[in-house]
Design a protein around this motif. Structure first.
Motif, PDB file in Angstrom:
ATOM      1  N   GLN A  93       8.885 -14.299   7.396  1.00 29.88           N
ATOM      2  CA  GLN A  93       9.218 -13.281   6.393  1.00 29.88           C
ATOM      3  C   GLN A  93       9.002 -13.763   4.968  1.00 29.88           C
TER       4      GLN A  93
ATOM      5  N   SER B  78      10.082  -0.434  10.082  1.00 27.12           N
ATOM      6  CA  SER B  78      11.101  -1.035  10.958  1.00 27.12           C
ATOM      7  C   SER B  78      10.486  -1.662  12.198  1.00 27.12           C
TER       8      SER B  78
ATOM      9  N   GLY C 229       4.888  -1.348  -1.542  1.00 26.31           N
ATOM     10  CA  GLY C 229       5.696  -0.502  -0.656  1.00 26.31           C
ATOM     11  C   GLY C 229       6.460  -1.319   0.374  1.00 26.31           C
ATOM     12  N   LYS C 230       7.246  -0.616   1.187  1.00 26.09           N
ATOM     13  CA  LYS C 230       8.111  -1.293   2.153  1.00 26.09           C
ATOM     14  C   LYS C 230       7.458  -1.374   3.528  1.00 26.09           C
TER      15      LYS C 230
ATOM     16  N   THR D 210       2.021  -6.943   1.542  1.00 25.13           N
ATOM     17  CA  THR D 210       2.926  -6.090   0.765  1.00 25.13           C
ATOM     18  C   THR D 210       2.327  -5.745  -0.593  1.00 25.13           C
TER      19      THR D 210
ATOM     20  N   THR E 242       3.564   0.458   8.135  1.00 25.82           N
ATOM     21  CA  THR E 242       4.737   1.241   7.709  1.00 25.82           C
ATOM     22  C   THR E 242       5.367   2.023   8.852  1.00 25.82           C
TER      23      THR E 242
END
Length: 301
Positions: free
Chosen positions: A154, A174, A170-171, A163, A140
């Protein structure tokens, strides 16, 4: 005599009509012969290629074209009728089973073996053991040390697994990027000290080097992950996968769409047979269709 001839003529005509009205579909393949296309999760390429070699040697009239793709694309091929059988890391969801019913697909599926997602770091990295909190922080982007996180694709099963199972929906941060495959992840991590990667377990074993068979590759370090129950650290070795001591374990499933005894069914049967299960065993997977006994042993130094 004339009546008998007429009867035979009528009977013969009836047989011809019955054969003409037979709507039973004719298939060009069976359990051990024919040509089909299947789709397989790219993270399983090394083990599936080994399985195919053994299968081909036993059934020379069988020709299975395996297309290695991200897991999401394998499922798409299945529903688009481009692949009769797919090899993936999860079973069908309820929504997908409902979709099968709409498309008049009658699926069969089964778990064949357990493996793991391997976490790898550069050989210069000091983070060779991690707990799940630290791993979550890295993914994260909030960990104390900044890492470039690399996945194979991806749309891959590895991204979905991390994930769902690690981030609990959650995400990703970046700092997460996708390469073009598992080998590319290993190559990137081996060249970048601040990188951490996630790959299918098949890719971290030195199977091509017979002198090091059964050990991990030396171009990167395989991270030992902490088990939340006993607080010990484990690497993705076969016994630790079987006992689920290594926390990032998963299963390999086949999902079959054939409604008859076709070549896809034949290959699925082979993967679950004694020979197929031995191939999994020798490739450091834990076979789920064979009875395996795990014993503790003391090693004298």
């Amino acid at each position: 005599m004339r009546c008998l001839k007429n009867f035979l003529f009528i009977a013969a005509g009836s047989i011809v009509l019955l054969s003409c009205n037979d709507d039973t579909p004719k298939h060009e393949d069976n359990l051990s012969k024919g040509t089909i296309d299947i789709s397989a999760d790219e993270s399983y390429r090394p083990i599936i290629e080994e399985q195919k070699k053994v299968f081909d040697s036993s059934y020379p009239d069988a020709h299975i074209n395996i297309h290695y793709k991200p897991e999401a694309e394998c499922f798409q091929d299945y529903f688009d009728n481009k692949a009769r059988i797919i090899l993936v890391t999860r079973d069908l969801t309820k929504a997908e089973k409902d979709l099968c019913a709409q498309k008049k697909i009658f699926p069969s599926s089964e778990a064949l073996a357990s493996d793991a997602v391997a976490v790898i770091v550069n050989n210069q990295s000091k983070d060779t053991v991690l707990d799940m909190d630290a791993l979550t922080g890295i993914i994260t982007g909030v960990y104390k040390q900044k890492y470039t996180v690399v996945f194979d694709n991806q749309l891959s099963s590895t991204v979905r697994y991390i994930t769902d199972s690690v981030l609990q929906g959650g995400k990703l941060g970046s700092n997460v990027f996708a390469a073009k495959g598992n080998k590319e992840v290993i190559d990137y991590v081996s060249k970048n000290p601040e990188a951490i990667g996630f790959v299918g377990m098949s890719y971290v074993y030195a199977n091509e080097d017979t002198s090091r068979a059964g050990t991990f590759i030396n171009t990167v370090k395989v991270v030992a992950m902490q088990n939340a129950k006993d607080h010990q650290f484990y690497k993705p070795y076969q016994a630790y996968i079987a006992l689920k001591s290594y926390p990032l374990t998963r299963k390999l499933f086949y999902i079959n769409a054939e409604s008859y005894h076709g070549l896809g069914t034949g290959f699925a049967n082979f993967l679950g047979s004694h020979r197929g299960q031995l191939v999994f065993l020798h490739a450091h997977f834990f076979p789920l269709k064979e009875q395996i006994t795990i014993r503790e042993a003391d090693i004298n130094q």
